[in-house]
Design a protein around this motif. Sequence first.
Motif, PDB file in Angstrom:
ATOM      1  N   PHE A  36       1.006  -1.280   0.233  1.00  0.00           N
ATOM      2  CA  PHE A  36       0.052  -0.125  -0.113  1.00  0.00           C
ATOM      3  C   PHE A  36       0.983   1.259   0.060  1.00  0.00           C
ATOM      4  CE2 PHE A  36      -2.584  -3.249   1.576  1.00  0.00           C
ATOM      5  CZ  PHE A  36      -3.941  -3.224   1.292  1.00  0.00           C
ATOM      6  N   ALA A  37       0.834   2.159  -1.105  1.00  0.00           N
ATOM      7  CA  ALA A  37       1.848   3.085  -1.240  1.00  0.00           C
ATOM      8  C   ALA A  37       0.856   4.433  -0.940  1.00  0.00           C
ATOM      9  CB  ALA A  37       2.309   3.178  -2.738  1.00  0.00           C
ATOM     10  N   LEU A  38       1.163   5.053   0.242  1.00  0.00           N
ATOM     11  CA  LEU A  38       0.445   6.082   0.566  1.00  0.00           C
ATOM     12  C   LEU A  38       1.387   7.430   0.658  1.00  0.00           C
ATOM     13  CD1 LEU A  38      -0.749   3.792   2.209  1.00  0.00           C
ATOM     14  CD2 LEU A  38      -1.501   5.379   4.042  1.00  0.00           C
ATOM     15  N   GLY A  39       0.880   8.398  -0.119  1.00  0.00           N
ATOM     16  CA  GLY A  39       1.156   9.697  -0.177  1.00  0.00           C
ATOM     17  C   GLY A  39       0.433  10.706  -1.028  1.00  0.00           C
ATOM     18  N   ARG A  40       0.707  11.884  -1.314  1.00  0.00           N
ATOM     19  CA  ARG A  40      -0.147  12.994  -1.979  1.00  0.00           C
ATOM     20  C   ARG A  40      -0.405  12.538  -3.383  1.00  0.00           C
ATOM     21  NH1 ARG A  40      -1.588  17.872  -0.186  1.00  0.00           N
ATOM     22  NH2 ARG A  40      -0.646  18.862   1.646  1.00  0.00           N
ATOM     23  N   HIS A  41       0.419  12.005  -4.179  1.00  0.00           N
ATOM     24  CA  HIS A  41       0.343  11.879  -5.586  1.00  0.00           C
ATOM     25  C   HIS A  41       0.734  10.252  -5.882  1.00  0.00           C
ATOM     26  CE1 HIS A  41      -1.138  15.885  -5.960  1.00  0.00           C
ATOM     27  NE2 HIS A  41      -0.017  16.127  -5.396  1.00  0.00           N
ATOM     28  N   PRO A  42       0.374   9.231  -5.436  1.00  0.00           N
ATOM     29  CA  PRO A  42       0.960   8.014  -5.351  1.00  0.00           C
ATOM     30  C   PRO A  42       0.674   7.261  -6.748  1.00  0.00           C
ATOM     31  CG  PRO A  42      -1.227   7.820  -4.058  1.00  0.00           C
ATOM     32  CD  PRO A  42      -1.057   9.346  -4.476  1.00  0.00           C
ATOM     33  N   ALA A  43      -0.313   7.413  -7.457  1.00  0.00           N
ATOM     34  CA  ALA A  43      -0.840   6.905  -8.542  1.00  0.00           C
ATOM     35  C   ALA A  43       0.421   6.351  -9.784  1.00  0.00           C
ATOM     36  CB  ALA A  43      -1.801   7.534  -9.494  1.00  0.00           C
ATOM     37  N   PRO A  44       1.441   7.113  -9.862  1.00  0.00           N
ATOM     38  CA  PRO A  44       2.578   6.478 -10.764  1.00  0.00           C
ATOM     39  C   PRO A  44       3.176   5.332 -10.207  1.00  0.00           C
ATOM     40  CG  PRO A  44       2.667   8.884 -10.646  1.00  0.00           C
ATOM     41  CD  PRO A  44       1.625   8.695  -9.566  1.00  0.00           C
ATOM     42  N   LEU A  45       3.303   5.065  -8.921  1.00  0.00           N
ATOM     43  CA  LEU A  45       3.839   3.935  -8.550  1.00  0.00           C
ATOM     44  C   LEU A  45       3.195   2.658  -8.712  1.00  0.00           C
ATOM     45  CD1 LEU A  45       5.004   5.089  -4.747  1.00  0.00           C
ATOM     46  CD2 LEU A  45       6.322   4.494  -6.748  1.00  0.00           C
ATOM     47  N   ALA A  46       1.903   2.867  -8.956  1.00  0.00           N
ATOM     48  CA  ALA A  46       1.269   1.844  -9.594  1.00  0.00           C
ATOM     49  C   ALA A  46       1.681   1.084 -10.883  1.00  0.00           C
ATOM     50  CB  ALA A  46      -0.440   1.992  -9.638  1.00  0.00           C
ATOM     51  N   GLU A  47       2.296   1.907 -11.799  1.00  0.00           N
ATOM     52  CA  GLU A  47       2.990   1.453 -12.727  1.00  0.00           C
ATOM     53  C   GLU A  47       3.991   0.492 -12.438  1.00  0.00           C
ATOM     54  OE1 GLU A  47       3.927   5.042 -15.014  1.00  0.00           O
ATOM     55  OE2 GLU A  47       1.736   5.815 -15.072  1.00  0.00           O
ATOM     56  N   ILE A  48       4.696   0.681 -11.387  1.00  0.00           N
ATOM     57  CA  ILE A  48       5.902  -0.245 -11.303  1.00  0.00           C
ATOM     58  C   ILE A  48       5.577  -1.817 -10.974  1.00  0.00           C
ATOM     59  CG2 ILE A  48       7.536  -0.642  -9.314  1.00  0.00           C
ATOM     60  CD1 ILE A  48       7.523   2.259  -8.626  1.00  0.00           C
ATOM     61  N   SER A  49       4.215  -2.082 -10.511  1.00  0.00           N
ATOM     62  CA  SER A  49       3.986  -3.335 -10.171  1.00  0.00           C
ATOM     63  C   SER A  49       2.402  -3.452  -9.968  1.00  0.00           C
ATOM     64  CB  SER A  49       4.743  -3.889  -8.980  1.00  0.00           C
ATOM     65  OG  SER A  49       3.998  -5.102  -8.681  1.00  0.00           O
ATOM     66  N   GLU A  50       1.635  -4.583 -10.428  1.00  0.00           N
ATOM     67  CA  GLU A  50       0.425  -4.639 -10.024  1.00  0.00           C
ATOM     68  C   GLU A  50       0.140  -5.179  -8.546  1.00  0.00           C
ATOM     69  OE1 GLU A  50       0.382  -9.563 -11.023  1.00  0.00           O
ATOM     70  OE2 GLU A  50      -0.731  -8.137 -12.417  1.00  0.00           O
ATOM     71  N   LYS A  51       1.355  -5.161  -7.825  1.00  0.00           N
ATOM     72  CA  LYS A  51       1.181  -5.527  -6.354  1.00  0.00           C
ATOM     73  C   LYS A  51       1.111  -4.169  -5.675  1.00  0.00           C
ATOM     74  CE  LYS A  51       3.971  -9.743  -6.683  1.00  0.00           C
ATOM     75  NZ  LYS A  51       5.275 -10.399  -6.218  1.00  0.00           N
ATOM     76  N   VAL A  52       1.294  -2.930  -6.130  1.00  0.00           N
ATOM     77  CA  VAL A  52       1.053  -1.674  -5.533  1.00  0.00           C
ATOM     78  C   VAL A  52      -0.186  -1.117  -5.531  1.00  0.00           C
ATOM     79  CG1 VAL A  52       2.036   0.598  -5.548  1.00  0.00           C
ATOM     80  CG2 VAL A  52       3.607  -1.113  -6.053  1.00  0.00           C
ATOM     81  N   THR A  53      -0.584  -0.900  -4.405  1.00  0.00           N
ATOM     82  CA  THR A  53      -2.113  -0.287  -4.494  1.00  0.00           C
ATOM     83  C   THR A  53      -1.876   1.037  -3.955  1.00  0.00           C
ATOM     84  OG1 THR A  53      -3.116  -2.219  -3.537  1.00  0.00           O
ATOM     85  CG2 THR A  53      -4.282  -0.323  -3.100  1.00  0.00           C
ATOM     86  N   PRO A  54      -2.036   2.127  -4.761  1.00  0.00           N
ATOM     87  CA  PRO A  54      -1.891   3.528  -4.451  1.00  0.00           C
ATOM     88  C   PRO A  54      -3.133   4.122  -3.373  1.00  0.00           C
ATOM     89  CG  PRO A  54      -2.519   3.497  -6.623  1.00  0.00           C
ATOM     90  CD  PRO A  54      -2.413   2.040  -6.234  1.00  0.00           C
ATOM     91  N   VAL A  55      -2.615   4.987  -2.670  1.00  0.00           N
ATOM     92  CA  VAL A  55      -3.874   5.487  -1.663  1.00  0.00           C
ATOM     93  C   VAL A  55      -3.115   6.849  -1.539  1.00  0.00           C
ATOM     94  CG1 VAL A  55      -4.721   5.337   0.635  1.00  0.00           C
ATOM     95  CG2 VAL A  55      -3.791   3.339  -0.456  1.00  0.00           C
ATOM     96  N   ALA A  56      -3.967   7.607  -1.901  1.00  0.00           N
ATOM     97  CA  ALA A  56      -3.785   9.132  -1.675  1.00  0.00           C
ATOM     98  C   ALA A  56      -4.199   9.444  -0.059  1.00  0.00           C
ATOM     99  CB  ALA A  56      -4.690  10.081  -2.632  1.00  0.00           C
ATOM    100  N   VAL A  57      -3.157  10.611   0.441  1.00  0.00           N
ATOM    101  CA  VAL A  57      -3.512  10.714   1.564  1.00  0.00           C
ATOM    102  C   VAL A  57      -2.569  12.220   1.739  1.00  0.00           C
ATOM    103  CG1 VAL A  57      -1.254   9.661   2.489  1.00  0.00           C
ATOM    104  CG2 VAL A  57      -3.252  10.283   4.040  1.00  0.00           C
ATOM    105  N   ASN A  58      -3.082  13.002   2.693  1.00  0.00           N
ATOM    106  CA  ASN A  58      -2.481  14.351   3.168  1.00  0.00           C
ATOM    107  C   ASN A  58      -2.283  13.972   4.728  1.00  0.00           C
ATOM    108  OD1 ASN A  58      -1.734  16.828   4.091  1.00  0.00           O
ATOM    109  ND2 ASN A  58      -3.645  17.742   3.315  1.00  0.00           N
ATOM    110  N   ILE A  59      -0.907  14.110   4.810  1.00  0.00           N
ATOM    111  CA  ILE A  59      -0.386  13.658   6.173  1.00  0.00           C
ATOM    112  C   ILE A  59      -0.992  14.847   7.208  1.00  0.00           C
ATOM    113  CG2 ILE A  59       1.161  11.851   5.548  1.00  0.00           C
ATOM    114  CD1 ILE A  59       3.378  13.767   6.309  1.00  0.00           C
ATOM    115  N   ARG A  60      -1.304  15.771   6.799  1.00  0.00           N
ATOM    116  CA  ARG A  60      -1.321  17.055   7.742  1.00  0.00           C
ATOM    117  C   ARG A  60      -2.894  17.168   8.017  1.00  0.00           C
ATOM    118  NH1 ARG A  60       2.213  21.881   6.440  1.00  0.00           N
ATOM    119  NH2 ARG A  60       1.791  22.347   8.613  1.00  0.00           N
TER     120      ARG A  60
END
Length: 244
Positions: A36-60
């Motif tokens: 689970f890849a959490l960040g402001r703009h994590p969508a591009p990481l899904a292109e690395i592998s189908e095992k990546v689940t991008p989850v948008a988050v604002n940590i503040r």
Amino acid sequence: MNSDSMQRVAVVGVGGAIGEAFCRALLDKPSIQQVFALGRHPAPLAEISEKVTPVAVNIRDEASIQAAAEHIDDNHLDAVIIASGMLHDDAVSPEKRLAACSSEAMHQLFDVNAVAPLLLSKHLAAKLKRNAEAKLAILSARVGSISDNRAGGWYAYRASKAAVNMLIKGMSIELGRQDKSLTVVGLHPGTVDSRLSAPFQANVKPGKLFSPAQSAGYLLSVLDGLDSRHTGRLFAWDGEEIAP
């Protein structure tokens, strides 16, 4: 549990160099089923592998953190790695003198480096597997060690990292009562070649400026060697324990 047997891991701060490197290093592990890849703009990481689940988050924003956590089932993760953090930006830089300190910088760095990890842990701890040697790791820094401070300066950053070290200790005690097999630790990544360290690399000793991939690899190796006996403590990239 070591990283070679982990199946599901959440990494927070994937927009940063180390956070992304953690994701890539984990995906190299044969056992990994989902990151689970959490960040402001994590969508591009899904292109690395189908095992990546991008989850948008604002940590503040706690509401955003809570919403992000709802993408993950309870009792589901082998580890949570919180790799978010802040040293400087266009408006804030480490203070060399007391006269350079400001309320705005202090609040901003505490918000990102201490409050955010606390709230992320609040909402993600329940996602860790129970009684399964799960791990909660938070990036801290050697400069957050009060006893190791021999140079002074960097007031807001040092204080915010000292604060997160105390939060790690407190969480290790509370969460350890609920699950004695759980490990809660702080990790010091060393000096990483990234935007965060770029203005301060001139004084780094030869061989001590790491690529993000190097640092993430070192830290995963350190995390592999830690268990509930080490909970509540801070460890450097080379496995050395850092005093509070």
